[in-house]
Design a protein around this motif. Structure first.
Motif, PDB file in Angstrom:
ATOM      1  N   THR A   1     -11.632 -12.904 -35.831  1.00 19.39           N
ATOM      2  CA  THR A   1     -12.364 -12.520 -34.607  1.00 19.39           C
ATOM      3  C   THR A   1     -13.505 -11.560 -34.940  1.00 19.39           C
ATOM      4  O   THR A   1     -14.615 -11.678 -34.406  1.00 19.39           O
ATOM      5  CB  THR A   1     -11.403 -11.862 -33.611  1.00 19.39           C
ATOM      6  OG1 THR A   1     -10.339 -12.763 -33.310  1.00 19.39           O
ATOM      7  CG2 THR A   1     -12.140 -11.484 -32.330  1.00 19.39           C
ATOM      8  N   SER A   2     -13.223 -10.614 -35.849  1.00 16.68           N
ATOM      9  CA  SER A   2     -14.262  -9.651 -36.243  1.00 16.68           C
ATOM     10  C   SER A   2     -15.426 -10.356 -36.940  1.00 16.68           C
ATOM     11  O   SER A   2     -16.588 -10.068 -36.675  1.00 16.68           O
ATOM     12  CB  SER A   2     -13.660  -8.584 -37.167  1.00 16.68           C
ATOM     13  OG  SER A   2     -12.638  -7.866 -36.519  1.00 16.68           O
ATOM     14  N   ILE A   3     -15.063 -11.280 -37.836  1.00 16.87           N
ATOM     15  CA  ILE A   3     -16.115 -12.023 -38.553  1.00 16.87           C
ATOM     16  C   ILE A   3     -16.969 -12.815 -37.577  1.00 16.87           C
ATOM     17  O   ILE A   3     -18.206 -12.837 -37.653  1.00 16.87           O
ATOM     18  CB  ILE A   3     -15.479 -12.948 -39.611  1.00 16.87           C
ATOM     19  CG1 ILE A   3     -14.854 -12.115 -40.742  1.00 16.87           C
ATOM     20  CG2 ILE A   3     -16.524 -13.900 -40.196  1.00 16.87           C
ATOM     21  CD1 ILE A   3     -14.042 -12.923 -41.731  1.00 16.87           C
ATOM     22  N   LEU A   4     -16.295 -13.489 -36.622  1.00 15.82           N
ATOM     23  CA  LEU A   4     -17.039 -14.277 -35.630  1.00 15.82           C
ATOM     24  C   LEU A   4     -17.918 -13.381 -34.753  1.00 15.82           C
ATOM     25  O   LEU A   4     -19.053 -13.750 -34.388  1.00 15.82           O
ATOM     26  CB  LEU A   4     -16.063 -15.067 -34.755  1.00 15.82           C
ATOM     27  CG  LEU A   4     -15.314 -16.216 -35.457  1.00 15.82           C
ATOM     28  CD1 LEU A   4     -14.300 -16.851 -34.531  1.00 15.82           C
ATOM     29  CD2 LEU A   4     -16.321 -17.287 -35.935  1.00 15.82           C
ATOM     30  N   ALA A   5     -17.393 -12.195 -34.423  1.00 19.08           N
ATOM     31  CA  ALA A   5     -18.171 -11.259 -33.597  1.00 19.08           C
ATOM     32  C   ALA A   5     -19.416 -10.787 -34.344  1.00 19.08           C
ATOM     33  O   ALA A   5     -20.522 -10.728 -33.778  1.00 19.08           O
ATOM     34  CB  ALA A   5     -17.311 -10.065 -33.196  1.00 19.08           C
ATOM     35  N   VAL A   6     -19.237 -10.452 -35.643  1.00 17.07           N
ATOM     36  CA  VAL A   6     -20.377 -10.027 -36.450  1.00 17.07           C
ATOM     37  C   VAL A   6     -21.397 -11.152 -36.575  1.00 17.07           C
ATOM     38  O   VAL A   6     -22.612 -10.939 -36.477  1.00 17.07           O
ATOM     39  CB  VAL A   6     -19.910  -9.556 -37.851  1.00 17.07           C
ATOM     40  CG1 VAL A   6     -21.105  -9.329 -38.768  1.00 17.07           C
ATOM     41  CG2 VAL A   6     -19.086  -8.288 -37.733  1.00 17.07           C
ATOM     42  N   PHE A   7     -20.900 -12.367 -36.792  1.00 16.87           N
ATOM     43  CA  PHE A   7     -21.790 -13.528 -36.914  1.00 16.87           C
ATOM     44  C   PHE A   7     -22.544 -13.775 -35.612  1.00 16.87           C
ATOM     45  O   PHE A   7     -23.754 -14.084 -35.616  1.00 16.87           O
ATOM     46  CB  PHE A   7     -20.967 -14.753 -37.313  1.00 16.87           C
ATOM     47  CG  PHE A   7     -21.794 -15.985 -37.572  1.00 16.87           C
ATOM     48  CD1 PHE A   7     -22.739 -15.998 -38.598  1.00 16.87           C
ATOM     49  CD2 PHE A   7     -21.651 -17.122 -36.785  1.00 16.87           C
ATOM     50  CE1 PHE A   7     -23.519 -17.122 -38.847  1.00 16.87           C
ATOM     51  CE2 PHE A   7     -22.428 -18.241 -37.031  1.00 16.87           C
ATOM     52  CZ  PHE A   7     -23.362 -18.250 -38.056  1.00 16.87           C
ATOM     53  N   ALA A   8     -21.816 -13.620 -34.487  1.00 19.74           N
ATOM     54  CA  ALA A   8     -22.463 -13.802 -33.182  1.00 19.74           C
ATOM     55  C   ALA A   8     -23.545 -12.750 -32.958  1.00 19.74           C
ATOM     56  O   ALA A   8     -24.630 -13.056 -32.437  1.00 19.74           O
ATOM     57  CB  ALA A   8     -21.416 -13.732 -32.071  1.00 19.74           C
ATOM     58  N   LEU A   9     -23.241 -11.503 -33.359  1.00 18.94           N
ATOM     59  CA  LEU A   9     -24.248 -10.444 -33.242  1.00 18.94           C
ATOM     60  C   LEU A   9     -25.463 -10.742 -34.107  1.00 18.94           C
ATOM     61  O   LEU A   9     -26.605 -10.509 -33.713  1.00 18.94           O
ATOM     62  CB  LEU A   9     -23.627  -9.093 -33.640  1.00 18.94           C
ATOM     63  CG  LEU A   9     -22.638  -8.482 -32.650  1.00 18.94           C
ATOM     64  CD1 LEU A   9     -21.977  -7.239 -33.263  1.00 18.94           C
ATOM     65  CD2 LEU A   9     -23.343  -8.103 -31.347  1.00 18.94           C
ATOM     66  N   TYR A  10     -25.204 -11.269 -35.322  1.00 21.32           N
ATOM     67  CA  TYR A  10     -26.302 -11.630 -36.215  1.00 21.32           C
ATOM     68  C   TYR A  10     -27.183 -12.714 -35.592  1.00 21.32           C
ATOM     69  O   TYR A  10     -28.415 -12.635 -35.617  1.00 21.32           O
ATOM     70  CB  TYR A  10     -25.742 -12.099 -37.555  1.00 21.32           C
ATOM     71  CG  TYR A  10     -26.768 -12.755 -38.437  1.00 21.32           C
ATOM     72  CD1 TYR A  10     -27.708 -11.990 -39.124  1.00 21.32           C
ATOM     73  CD2 TYR A  10     -26.805 -14.139 -38.571  1.00 21.32           C
ATOM     74  CE1 TYR A  10     -28.679 -12.588 -39.920  1.00 21.32           C
ATOM     75  CE2 TYR A  10     -27.757 -14.747 -39.366  1.00 21.32           C
ATOM     76  CZ  TYR A  10     -28.696 -13.976 -40.040  1.00 21.32           C
ATOM     77  OH  TYR A  10     -29.632 -14.579 -40.820  1.00 21.32           O
ATOM     78  N   LEU A  11     -26.519 -13.739 -35.026  1.00 23.34           N
ATOM     79  CA  LEU A  11     -27.276 -14.819 -34.388  1.00 23.34           C
ATOM     80  C   LEU A  11     -28.083 -14.292 -33.203  1.00 23.34           C
ATOM     81  O   LEU A  11     -29.243 -14.689 -32.997  1.00 23.34           O
ATOM     82  CB  LEU A  11     -26.323 -15.923 -33.933  1.00 23.34           C
ATOM     83  CG  LEU A  11     -25.639 -16.742 -35.038  1.00 23.34           C
ATOM     84  CD1 LEU A  11     -24.691 -17.765 -34.437  1.00 23.34           C
ATOM     85  CD2 LEU A  11     -26.688 -17.447 -35.909  1.00 23.34           C
TER      86      LEU A  11
END
Length: 317
Positions: free
Chosen positions: A31-41
């Protein structure tokens, strides 16, 4: 038997508890990785939107600049460049002028420009470097070089650098003192920046000469269009300051100029706008800017094969 089942049950519960904890950690990590990736996008998308907005603003700034340039050259061709003779009593917006005071090209429906800022410097208001008035050149160099003997040396070196003979002036040099063994130009400098190759011409001095000198205009000096620096060395700092204020007020006229400076027309000094001019245009739209610098020769009454407009230098960004 029941005790064994109970122990097995405890073992299964411990196993499930242990692995459910690991699964929870894995879920949280993913979930953290996906959240960071979403923030990056999201951040990348915002950057791309911002860059697209800047590109759009830049394109519009360039269009506005080109529209203003077209309107400016139309004005230069169609407008009498004669100087205002009578004094103006009331302050007014600065309009088309040739003494480098910023003004705005009015925006037209057919050529909208969003108020592009323009500066025009008549080259006859500067020190001509190919065939200089020596006394005027000495005064200009003296703004930085306070030792009069050194001023004489610098002037003679500049003259020797440009003349076509090999006869050295009293304080001059017919060899390159900065680069031993290298020849000097023995011809007119093509750009003012070349003066840095002459021994004794510091970057500060070259910058001063670039702001107050020209290689484009040969002929009479026009003090009406002189820079404030040149006026200060010719008539004093206070009088030059008064002239600068009148220019900013938009009230400058020949009569007021003569009253403030005590200068009148005489041999090789005329209140007449030349055809040689440097032009700077600056356009701002949104968060983007575009600018352009030109050296132009404008001759509205050119005949035959002579072009009414010649662009010597054009730089933009």
């Amino acid at each position: 038997m029941s005790l064994q089942l109970k122990n097995n049950r405890l073992t299964v519960d411990a196993y499930l508890y242990k692995h459910s904890g690991m699964a929870l950690v894995q879920v949280l990590l993913i979930t953290s990785i996906l959240a960071v990736f979403a923030l990056y996008l999201t951040h990348t998308a915002r950057q791309q939107v911002q860059q697209a907005s800047w590109a759009k603003d830049k394109a519009q700034a360039i269009v506005n600049l080109q529209n203003a340039e077209a309107e400016l050259f139309f004005q230069l061709m169609a407008t009498n460049k004669g100087l205002r003779k009578e004094p103006v009593l009331e302050e007014q917006p600065v309009e088309l002028n040739f003494f480098n005071e910023p003004f705005t090209i009015p925006s037209k429906k057919s050529l909208p420009n969003n108020g592009v800022e323009v500066q025009i410097q008549d080259q006859s208001g500067l020190v001509q470097l190919h065939f200089p008035n020596v006394e005027r050149l000495k005064k200009l160099i003296g703004v930085i070089e306070k030792n009069s003997a050194n001023v004489d040396v610098l002037v003679d070196r500049l003259l020797d650098w440009q003349d076509t003979d090999s006869q050295q002036r009293v304080n001059g040099a017919e060899t390159n003192l900065k680069r031993e063994g290298s020849p000097i130009r023995n011809g007119a400098v093509p750009i003012i920046g070349e003066l840095k190759e002459i021994a004794g011409f510091s970057p500060e001095l070259v910058n001063l000469i670039e702001s107050n000198g020209t290689i484009y205009k040969v002929g009479a000096f026009n003090p009406f269009h002189a820079t404030e620096t040149l006026l200060a060395i010719l008539i004093g700092e206070e009088a030059a300051r008064q002239v600068a204020l009148a220019r900013k007020r938009g009230t400058m006229s020949v009569q007021e100029f003569s009253s403030l400076t005590g200068l009148t027309e005489r041999d090789n000094e005329y209140f007449y706008t030349s055809n040689y001019m440097s032009i700077k245009l600056k356009s701002k739209f949104g968060e983007s800017m575009a600018s352009k610098s030109l050296i132009a020769v404008v001759q509205p009454y050119a005949e035959g094969k002579t072009s009414p407009l010649n662009i010597y230098v054009s730089r933009g960004k």
